[in-house]
Each structure stands twice: as structure tokens, then as C-alpha cells.
Design an enzyme around this catalytic site. Structure first.
Site, PDB file in Angstrom:
ATOM      1  N   ASP A 153      30.439 -17.190  12.896  1.00  0.00           N
ATOM      2  CA  ASP A 153      29.048 -17.629  12.742  1.00  0.00           C
ATOM      3  C   ASP A 153      28.711 -18.577  13.886  1.00  0.00           C
ATOM      4  O   ASP A 153      29.343 -19.628  14.034  1.00  0.00           O
ATOM      5  CB  ASP A 153      28.904 -18.332  11.396  1.00  0.00           C
ATOM      6  CG  ASP A 153      27.483 -18.765  11.097  1.00  0.00           C
ATOM      7  OD1 ASP A 153      26.630 -18.754  12.012  1.00  0.00           O
ATOM      8  OD2 ASP A 153      27.220 -19.143   9.945  1.00  0.00           O
ATOM      9  N   ILE A 154      27.728 -18.221  14.698  1.00  0.00           N
ATOM     10  CA  ILE A 154      27.407 -19.050  15.856  1.00  0.00           C
ATOM     11  C   ILE A 154      26.906 -20.430  15.430  1.00  0.00           C
ATOM     12  O   ILE A 154      27.078 -21.405  16.165  1.00  0.00           O
ATOM     13  CB  ILE A 154      26.373 -18.343  16.760  1.00  0.00           C
ATOM     14  CG1 ILE A 154      26.335 -19.021  18.144  1.00  0.00           C
ATOM     15  CG2 ILE A 154      24.989 -18.293  16.112  1.00  0.00           C
ATOM     16  CD1 ILE A 154      25.562 -18.228  19.183  1.00  0.00           C
ATOM     17  N   GLY A 157      17.080 -12.555  12.420  1.00  0.00           N
ATOM     18  CA  GLY A 157      18.352 -12.437  13.115  1.00  0.00           C
ATOM     19  C   GLY A 157      18.981 -13.771  13.454  1.00  0.00           C
ATOM     20  O   GLY A 157      18.932 -14.733  12.678  1.00  0.00           O
ATOM     21  N   VAL A 158      19.582 -13.844  14.645  1.00  0.00           N
ATOM     22  CA  VAL A 158      20.231 -15.075  15.103  1.00  0.00           C
ATOM     23  C   VAL A 158      19.229 -16.215  15.170  1.00  0.00           C
ATOM     24  O   VAL A 158      19.537 -17.370  14.810  1.00  0.00           O
ATOM     25  CB  VAL A 158      20.882 -14.841  16.481  1.00  0.00           C
ATOM     26  CG1 VAL A 158      21.381 -16.154  17.080  1.00  0.00           C
ATOM     27  CG2 VAL A 158      22.047 -13.861  16.362  1.00  0.00           C
ATOM     28  N   ASP A 159      18.022 -15.927  15.645  1.00  0.00           N
ATOM     29  CA  ASP A 159      16.977 -16.948  15.772  1.00  0.00           C
ATOM     30  C   ASP A 159      16.723 -17.630  14.431  1.00  0.00           C
ATOM     31  O   ASP A 159      16.729 -18.867  14.310  1.00  0.00           O
ATOM     32  CB  ASP A 159      15.709 -16.265  16.288  1.00  0.00           C
ATOM     33  CG  ASP A 159      14.658 -17.248  16.781  1.00  0.00           C
ATOM     34  OD1 ASP A 159      14.941 -18.465  16.836  1.00  0.00           O
ATOM     35  OD2 ASP A 159      13.549 -16.792  17.120  1.00  0.00           O
ATOM     36  N   SER A 169      19.410  -9.725  22.949  1.00  0.00           N
ATOM     37  CA  SER A 169      18.606  -8.490  22.960  1.00  0.00           C
ATOM     38  C   SER A 169      19.306  -7.294  22.331  1.00  0.00           C
ATOM     39  O   SER A 169      18.715  -6.203  22.261  1.00  0.00           O
ATOM     40  CB  SER A 169      18.152  -8.116  24.383  1.00  0.00           C
ATOM     41  OG  SER A 169      17.148  -8.992  24.842  1.00  0.00           O
ATOM     42  N   GLY A 225      20.227  -6.940  19.183  1.00  0.00           N
ATOM     43  CA  GLY A 225      19.910  -6.762  17.773  1.00  0.00           C
ATOM     44  C   GLY A 225      18.589  -6.039  17.590  1.00  0.00           C
ATOM     45  O   GLY A 225      18.428  -4.887  17.981  1.00  0.00           O
ATOM     46  N   TYR A 240      15.950  -6.289  19.150  1.00  0.00           N
ATOM     47  CA  TYR A 240      15.288  -5.920  20.407  1.00  0.00           C
ATOM     48  C   TYR A 240      15.821  -4.615  20.969  1.00  0.00           C
ATOM     49  O   TYR A 240      15.289  -4.091  21.943  1.00  0.00           O
ATOM     50  CB  TYR A 240      15.435  -7.038  21.437  1.00  0.00           C
ATOM     51  CG  TYR A 240      14.457  -8.195  21.241  1.00  0.00           C
ATOM     52  CD1 TYR A 240      13.716  -8.325  20.071  1.00  0.00           C
ATOM     53  CD2 TYR A 240      14.294  -9.162  22.217  1.00  0.00           C
ATOM     54  CE1 TYR A 240      12.833  -9.385  19.884  1.00  0.00           C
ATOM     55  CE2 TYR A 240      13.400 -10.226  22.046  1.00  0.00           C
ATOM     56  CZ  TYR A 240      12.681 -10.333  20.875  1.00  0.00           C
ATOM     57  OH  TYR A 240      11.804 -11.372  20.697  1.00  0.00           O
TER      58      TYR A 240
END
Length: 299
Positions: free
Chosen positions: A10-11, A32-34, A116, A118, A120
Site C-alpha cells: 500500500d503506497i 484509484g491511488v489519488d 496512468s 489504471g 487512464y
């Protein structure tokens, strides 16, 4: 040059100086990550984004905020392109600009998602190598770069790409030599008898410049060639191995090599000209066992 590691995890839990967020151009959070980074950091992160980036960020750009409730010190917000609407150069820039912001902050350790790749929609293998190219282009002073993904398959793909990047950089370095006028430099790639190692010879006429095998890892005649190494640096190193080499034209071969490398980079696969039980009369193969063939080079 930074070391590059692949972490399955997990980032938002990475204890690093800076975490890179795959942000939208508005830099207001999202999916997502964002979204995961904003949720873990708390509402203060969104408020700081509004204050620091009232007009958002350009595609390929990057800017920083503090990390709020995250274990890192900073969040670097990088805007990658949407596949089919942006360019690969913008994706490379998103990585390079992230590391430039890290250098401004004095960060030594940076964790990236695969930008990009994911929602994107950027093709995975090209997204990985664009990340490598961005690291190399940045000239960063960062000591350690981590690619962090929760997916085992993605982690394996990045690790596999790291294995291939040293020989790829050598091949790209040979192309740079051609661009500098040393068009007589030729390659002969193939597989070892065991089938475990890829081999490469660089030569001019009957004289060898370099012999390399993936069995030696990232060491190339005394130089550590990794994803953070530019093709230009490899070309410079190759010239030191053959100090008497003079420019010479071979336009037919140079054009063939450019076409070969276009396919090699598109497929992220290494060329094969020889191996046990390999029929070279059908041409060279791009990717061992792929069946994708190209004509042999001109004499």
C-alpha cells in the site's frame, strides 16, 4: 543514480520522504491511488491542494504539498496523460518532474505508483518503461525510488522489466552511437545454450567493442547500467571501450536498426539472432519464443 525497488503493498503506508500521487489535472482528489492517498492523508490534503494549485497542474507536470496524516513528509502530485489523448512524452515528464520536485525538497526516498496505468488506460509495459525513462531523464539526486503496487501481477511485470532494462539500454546506446555518426557499430544478440541468459556482442567489422550477458546483471564492462541510466551515458561508455573508433557511414544498417529498435521498444522484448535449435534463415525474433520475426540485417 537512485536504486530502484519494487514493493507489493500500500503506497499510503510507505515510510519515505515523498509519496507520488497519480493526480488529475484539477488536483482535487478522485478515484484509484489519488482517492486512497487523500483518504489516508485526511481532509487537510485537499485544502492544501486548493490553496497551492488553484488552477490545477498541466499534464506531465508535478507539484508538492505536505503529507498531513501520511507517514511521508511530502506528497508530490504528478499528472499523467490519458491513453489515446496524451503523449508518451507527457508520461515520461510526469516522472521526471516528480523527481525534480523531490530534489527541490531534498527528498532522498520516493515512492511511485505506476502513473496512468489504471483508469487512464496506459498499456502496462509501456507505462513501466516510460517510468524508467522519466527516472533516467530527471538527473535526480534521489537515493531510492520505489514502485509500489498492491497487485502481485503488476509487481512481477515491473521486476521483469527491470531485468530487461540493462540490455535495452545497451541497445539504445548503440542507436545513439549511430545518431552520432558511428553507423558501423553492429549487434549480434542471442540466447545462451542453457536458454537462461540473453547475450549480446557489439562490434565494428571483425573487432569486438563489448560482450554482455544478462548473467552479469546490470554491470556492463565496469558501468552499472540500470533504469536510471540514459542511453547517452551508455553510448559515452561504449566509446571509452573503443577509443580509436572513428565515425563511419552505413545508412542501410542504421535504418534497419532504427526499425528494429522501434519494434523492440514497442514490445518491450529483446531481439534474438542465434540460439540452439534456432532457425535464423527466417530472420531475427523479437522476444524469445514469440514467433515475431524481422528480416536479418543488411550485409
Amino acid at each position: 543514480m537512485p536504486t530502484i525497488e519494487v514493493i507489493r503493498g500500500d503506497i499510503t503506508t510507505q515510510t519515505v520522504d515523498a509519496i507520488v500521487n497519480a493526480a488529475s489535472p484539477q488536483v482535487r482528489g478522485g478515484g484509484g491511488v489519488d482517492g486512497a492517498i487523500h483518504r489516508a492523508a485526511g481532509p487537510g490534503l485537499l485544502q492544501e491542494c486548493i490553496e497551492r494549485f488553484p488552477e490545477g497542474l498541466a499534464v506531465g507536470g508535478a507539484g508538492w504539498t505536505t503529507a498531513h496524516d501520511l507517514p511521508a513528509s511530502w506528497v508530490i502530485h504528478a499528472v499523467g496523460p490519458v491513453y489515446g489523448r496524451g503523449s508518451r512524452e507527457q508520461l515520461v515528464d510526469a516522472y521526471a518532474n516528480s523527481l525534480r520536485r523531490a530534489d527541490e525538497l531534498g527528498a532522498e526516498t520516493v515512492a511511485f505508483p505506476l502513473i496512468s496505468a489504471g483508469i487512464y488506460g496506459w498499456p502496462r509495459d509501456d507505462a513501466i518503461h516510460a517510468g524508467f525513462d522519466g527516472i533516467a531523464a530527471s538527473g535526480t539526486r534521489v537515493r531510492e525510488v520505489r514502485f509500489v503496487t498492491p497487485h502481485e501481477e503488476m509487481a512481477r511485470a515491473i521486476e521483469s522489466a527491470l531485468w530487461r532494462v540493462t540490455p535495452l539500454r545497451i541497445l539504445q546506446g548503440a542507436r545513439v552511437l549511430h545518431e552520432r555518426g558511428f553507423e558501423q557499430v553492429r549487434i549480434l544478440p542471442g540466447m545462451s545454450p542453457s536458454g537462461m541468459y540473453w547475450r549480446l556482442e557489439l562490434s565494428v567489422g571483425s573487432g569486438d567493442i563489448l560482450g554482455y550477458t544478462t548473467g552479469t546483471g546490470s554491470r556492463v564492462a565496469g558501468l552499472d547500467v540500470t533504469a536510471a541510466t540514459t542511453p547517452e551515458a551508455v553510448a559515452d561508455h561504449l566509446l571509452t571501450l573503443s577509443p580509436g573508433l572513428a565515425p563511419a557511414a552505413d545508412p542501410g544498417y542504421a535504418q534497419w536498426y532504427r526499425e528494429l529498435m522501434s519494434l523492440v521498444e514497442e514490445r518491450a522484448a529483446l531481439p534474438i539472432a542465434f540460439a540452439d535449435y534456432f532457425d535464423a534463415s527466417a530472420g531475427w525474433e523479437i522476444g524469445w519464443g514469440s514467433g515475431v520475426r524481422v528480416p536479418a540485417p543488411p550485409e
